[in-house]
Design a protein around this motif. Sequence first.
Motif, PDB file in Angstrom:
ATOM      1  N   ARG A  94       0.829  -1.209   0.000  1.00 47.08           N
ATOM      2  CA  ARG A  94       0.000   0.000   0.000  1.00 47.08           C
ATOM      3  C   ARG A  94       0.863   1.258   0.000  1.00 47.08           C
ATOM      4  O   ARG A  94       0.565   2.211  -0.717  1.00 47.08           O
ATOM      5  CB  ARG A  94      -0.914   0.010   1.221  1.00 47.08           C
ATOM      6  CG  ARG A  94      -2.063  -0.955   1.121  1.00 47.08           C
ATOM      7  CD  ARG A  94      -2.863  -0.945   2.393  1.00 47.08           C
ATOM      8  NE  ARG A  94      -4.048  -1.763   2.300  1.00 47.08           N
ATOM      9  CZ  ARG A  94      -4.873  -1.968   3.315  1.00 47.08           C
ATOM     10  NH1 ARG A  94      -4.635  -1.396   4.488  1.00 47.08           N
ATOM     11  NH2 ARG A  94      -5.931  -2.722   3.171  1.00 47.08           N
ATOM     12  N   ALA A  97       2.022   2.102  -3.246  1.00 48.20           N
ATOM     13  CA  ALA A  97       0.889   2.281  -4.162  1.00 48.20           C
ATOM     14  C   ALA A  97       0.763   1.126  -5.154  1.00 48.20           C
ATOM     15  O   ALA A  97       0.242   1.298  -6.244  1.00 48.20           O
ATOM     16  CB  ALA A  97       0.970   3.622  -4.887  1.00 48.20           C
ATOM     17  N   ASN A 100      -4.120  -0.478  -3.961  1.00 48.75           N
ATOM     18  CA  ASN A 100      -4.978   0.548  -3.383  1.00 48.75           C
ATOM     19  C   ASN A 100      -6.387   0.388  -3.937  1.00 48.75           C
ATOM     20  O   ASN A 100      -6.599  -0.297  -4.926  1.00 48.75           O
ATOM     21  CB  ASN A 100      -4.434   1.961  -3.610  1.00 48.75           C
ATOM     22  CG  ASN A 100      -4.231   2.287  -5.067  1.00 48.75           C
ATOM     23  OD1 ASN A 100      -5.032   1.918  -5.908  1.00 48.75           O
ATOM     24  ND2 ASN A 100      -3.152   2.970  -5.383  1.00 48.75           N
ATOM     25  N   ARG A 102      -9.742   2.397  -5.264  1.00 52.41           N
ATOM     26  CA  ARG A 102     -10.290   3.670  -5.725  1.00 52.41           C
ATOM     27  C   ARG A 102     -11.429   4.062  -4.787  1.00 52.41           C
ATOM     28  O   ARG A 102     -12.343   3.285  -4.569  1.00 52.41           O
ATOM     29  CB  ARG A 102     -10.771   3.547  -7.165  1.00 52.41           C
ATOM     30  CG  ARG A 102      -9.627   3.308  -8.145  1.00 52.41           C
ATOM     31  CD  ARG A 102     -10.128   3.155  -9.571  1.00 52.41           C
ATOM     32  NE  ARG A 102     -10.814   4.339 -10.061  1.00 52.41           N
ATOM     33  CZ  ARG A 102     -10.230   5.405 -10.586  1.00 52.41           C
ATOM     34  NH1 ARG A 102      -8.913   5.434 -10.690  1.00 52.41           N
ATOM     35  NH2 ARG A 102     -10.939   6.416 -11.017  1.00 52.41           N
ATOM     36  N   THR A 103     -11.332   5.278  -4.252  1.00 56.94           N
ATOM     37  CA  THR A 103     -12.239   5.699  -3.185  1.00 56.94           C
ATOM     38  C   THR A 103     -13.013   6.944  -3.579  1.00 56.94           C
ATOM     39  O   THR A 103     -12.428   7.944  -3.999  1.00 56.94           O
ATOM     40  CB  THR A 103     -11.439   5.964  -1.891  1.00 56.94           C
ATOM     41  OG1 THR A 103     -10.737   4.765  -1.551  1.00 56.94           O
ATOM     42  CG2 THR A 103     -12.339   6.374  -0.761  1.00 56.94           C
ATOM     43  N   LEU A 120      -4.370  10.855   0.778  1.00 54.54           N
ATOM     44  CA  LEU A 120      -3.295  11.010  -0.205  1.00 54.54           C
ATOM     45  C   LEU A 120      -1.928  11.042   0.480  1.00 54.54           C
ATOM     46  O   LEU A 120      -0.946  10.535  -0.052  1.00 54.54           O
ATOM     47  CB  LEU A 120      -3.512  12.279  -1.037  1.00 54.54           C
ATOM     48  CG  LEU A 120      -4.690  12.222  -2.012  1.00 54.54           C
ATOM     49  CD1 LEU A 120      -4.994  13.613  -2.569  1.00 54.54           C
ATOM     50  CD2 LEU A 120      -4.419  11.236  -3.141  1.00 54.54           C
ATOM     51  N   PRO A 123      -0.729   6.725   2.173  1.00 54.11           N
ATOM     52  CA  PRO A 123      -1.234   5.661   1.287  1.00 54.11           C
ATOM     53  C   PRO A 123      -1.251   4.273   1.930  1.00 54.11           C
ATOM     54  O   PRO A 123      -1.831   3.348   1.370  1.00 54.11           O
ATOM     55  CB  PRO A 123      -0.262   5.707   0.105  1.00 54.11           C
ATOM     56  CG  PRO A 123       0.980   6.320   0.647  1.00 54.11           C
ATOM     57  CD  PRO A 123       0.532   7.274   1.711  1.00 54.11           C
ATOM     58  N   LYS A 128      -7.273   5.226  -2.192  1.00 54.24           N
ATOM     59  CA  LYS A 128      -6.823   6.279  -3.102  1.00 54.24           C
ATOM     60  C   LYS A 128      -8.037   7.117  -3.500  1.00 54.24           C
ATOM     61  O   LYS A 128      -8.844   6.700  -4.334  1.00 54.24           O
ATOM     62  CB  LYS A 128      -6.188   5.660  -4.337  1.00 54.24           C
ATOM     63  CG  LYS A 128      -5.747   6.682  -5.354  1.00 54.24           C
ATOM     64  CD  LYS A 128      -5.220   6.011  -6.599  1.00 54.24           C
ATOM     65  CE  LYS A 128      -4.828   7.060  -7.622  1.00 54.24           C
ATOM     66  NZ  LYS A 128      -4.452   6.442  -8.892  1.00 54.24           N
ATOM     67  N   VAL A 130     -10.375   9.386  -5.458  1.00 51.91           N
ATOM     68  CA  VAL A 130     -10.394   9.751  -6.875  1.00 51.91           C
ATOM     69  C   VAL A 130     -11.439  10.811  -7.192  1.00 51.91           C
ATOM     70  O   VAL A 130     -11.340  11.484  -8.215  1.00 51.91           O
ATOM     71  CB  VAL A 130     -10.614   8.503  -7.772  1.00 51.91           C
ATOM     72  CG1 VAL A 130      -9.414   7.579  -7.703  1.00 51.91           C
ATOM     73  CG2 VAL A 130     -11.888   7.769  -7.413  1.00 51.91           C
TER      74      VAL A 130
END
Length: 191
Positions: A94, A97, A100, A102-103, A120, A123, A128, A130
């Motif tokens: 994590r 990266a 991760n 997508r959040t 951000l 991490p 992450k 978005v």
Amino acid sequence: VPAAATAAGFVLLAGTAGFYRSRLDPAILNDMVALAGRLLIASTITYSLSENGTGTIAALGDDLGRVWWQSVIVAAVALIASRTVMYGIVRSARRRAWVNHRTLIVGAGSVGSKLAENLLAYPEHGLKPVAFHDPFPSQESRPPLPIHNTTLDDSIERSQASTVVFAPVAMPDSELIALIQSRHRDTLEFY
């Protein structure tokens, strides 16, 4: 046979406790009691099916009590050690990266913006950000990500999010509850 039966029982019991779901901060200290308990339950079931129990697993041998306890202890140590290593691998992946989720953050106000900045900056949580979903975004806030103000379903689809995090938002509670109870419950993680 006993080891396979115990392992199968443990996997089923661990699944009911959510040990195979993604978590924000996996930590072995939080899981040790639950892991050991489920292992003990699975081992006890195996033991009860042995010659000393109902006699249905004859291959366990004469000195089952001592062997059983030794097996439980060895399995518990191995389980905790392997979980510790795996949690370390997950955190490392994590941080780099490599892994991760997508959040989508529901709520683009000051709390939602600060949440996005923190995710951000850290991490290792595996989230992450978005986009934001906010049907009534504040004119003063300047969030660091795009804001979708259509339906929540559309925002989820447009952002391709697998995780939804709720911050304070001017949205009726009934709509939030309906979302959590919707078809997305099986495909999305909610925080």
